[in-house]
Design an enzyme around this catalytic site. Structure first.
Site, PDB file in Angstrom:
ATOM      1  CB  SER A  22     -14.860 -28.014  16.256  1.00  0.00           C
ATOM      2  OG  SER A  22     -15.563 -28.563  15.169  1.00  0.00           O
ATOM      3  CE  LYS A  54     -18.519 -28.708  16.390  1.00  0.00           C
ATOM      4  NZ  LYS A  54     -18.026 -30.005  15.880  1.00  0.00           N
ATOM      5  CE1 TYR A 104     -21.777 -26.339  14.652  1.00  0.00           C
ATOM      6  CE2 TYR A 104     -22.009 -26.558  12.275  1.00  0.00           C
ATOM      7  CZ  TYR A 104     -21.388 -26.917  13.450  1.00  0.00           C
ATOM      8  OH  TYR A 104     -20.378 -27.839  13.436  1.00  0.00           O
ATOM      9  CE1 TYR A 146     -13.507 -32.163  15.371  1.00  0.00           C
ATOM     10  CE2 TYR A 146     -11.202 -31.773  14.856  1.00  0.00           C
ATOM     11  CZ  TYR A 146     -12.504 -31.334  14.930  1.00  0.00           C
ATOM     12  OH  TYR A 146     -12.799 -30.044  14.563  1.00  0.00           O
ATOM     13  CB  VAL A 167     -11.334 -28.099  10.498  1.00  0.00           C
ATOM     14  CG1 VAL A 167     -11.782 -29.466  10.965  1.00  0.00           C
ATOM     15  CG2 VAL A 167     -12.507 -27.168  10.259  1.00  0.00           C
TER      16      VAL A 167
END
Length: 310
Positions: free
Chosen positions: A64, A67, A194, A246, A264
């Protein structure tokens, strides 16, 4: 940096104890192979001086963390208006892979670009005529952000992620049904982009170098070259504070007070604006999906040096 050099090894060992409270992510089978006890950190300053401690040579996938940089590339490709037509600006309060608000809240677009649905929408905005061309642009951009390094993606992690990504596929097709992904968009092509961006492999040093670029508002302090417009970096750093950790983003903002984005795989990219870029790896995760040792280490460092931006 001298005090940091002296203190960092001891802080890493103290935070390593926190790693024992976490577990390595297992829902992507390839990530389950990571060493749960590992913890490493690299801090880099504007003159290129680096301080490292722990297992900083351990390669890991960005997950992540990627992103943040695909968001920046999407801004450069489409402008603010083009990106925010597809994603919102607000934290969700839901899990990062939830589809709840896509159905319950009009107009059915993702609340922000750092949840999975939002990142999939952002991936659809990267310019390129094929998924391979889009991936190559992402790799090139990530490499430039890392100081001109050539970065690649971990094929095994990519395949593992693609084979088990039932929730992400559901999110993507839901976005298609909600017309967030347009008629011309092939869902599987977007997902391929992705999954590969998430599987981009880095070390703590490379991640710290990427963080340094953000710490200096998109201008590389080692070369003086502007790689990303300042306005877009401002937006990305705001998302890192509000959504980057998160559902523990508020707690981290209170305890550490610096922009950060976790993944993660146990990676965390963090920065002290105008001063340092930081790359952390600690594969053992807490219940919110953040590295237990990494979070503790960043909180320790921030407290010791009064890094909070608030």
């Amino acid at each position: 940096m001298e005090q940091l050099r002296q203190e960092l090894p001891g802080w890493v060992e103290a935070s390593r104890l926190k790693a024992k409270e976490g577990r390595v992510a297992a829902y992507i089978p390839e990530l389950a192979k990571a060493p749960a006890e590992a913890l490493g950190v690299t801090v880099i300053g504007p003159d290129g001086e680096m301080v490292s401690a722990g297992e900083t040579s351990l390669p890991f996938t960005m997950q992540s963390i990627s992103k943040v940089f695909t968001l920046l590339l999407a801004f450069m490709d489409n402008g603010e208006e083009g990106v925010f037509a597809k994603v919102g600006m607000e934290p969700t309060g839901d899990d990062f892979n939830s589809m709840l608000k896509l159905e319950l809240v009009e107009p059915g677009k993702p609340f922000n670009p750092l949840i999975n649905a939002g990142a999939i929408a952002v991936a659809s905005l990267i310019h390129g005529s094929t998924s391979s061309e889009k991936t190559e642009r992402i790799l090139r951009f990530f490499g430039e952000a890392a100081g001109g390094e050539r970065l690649g993606y971990n094929e095994a992690v990519y395949r593992s992620e693609s084979a088990t990504a039932h929730r992400n596929r559901s999110l993507a097709y839901f976005l298609k049904d909600n017309e967030v992904l347009g008629e011309e968009i092939d869902v599987e092509d977007v997902l391929d982009v992705y999954f590969k961006q998430c599987a981009v492999e880095v070390t703590c040093g490379q991640l710290a170098r990427m963080a340094l670029l953000l710490a200096f508002d998109g201008t590389d302090p080692l070369t003086g070259k502007e790689l990303i417009p300042r306005r877009y970096v401002q937006i990305a750093k705001t998302f890192m504070i509000t959504c980057g950790m998160y559902n523990a983003s508020g707690e981290f903002a209170i305890r550490a007070g610096i922009p950060a984005k976790s993944g993660v795989s146990g990676g965390i990219l963090a920065l002290v604006p105008g001063r340092f870029g930081i790359g952390v790896v600690g594969p053992a995760l807490g219940s919110k999906g953040n590295s237990t040792g990494g979070v503790h280490l960043l909180e320790t460092m921030s407290s010791a040096f009064d890094w909070s931006i608030f």
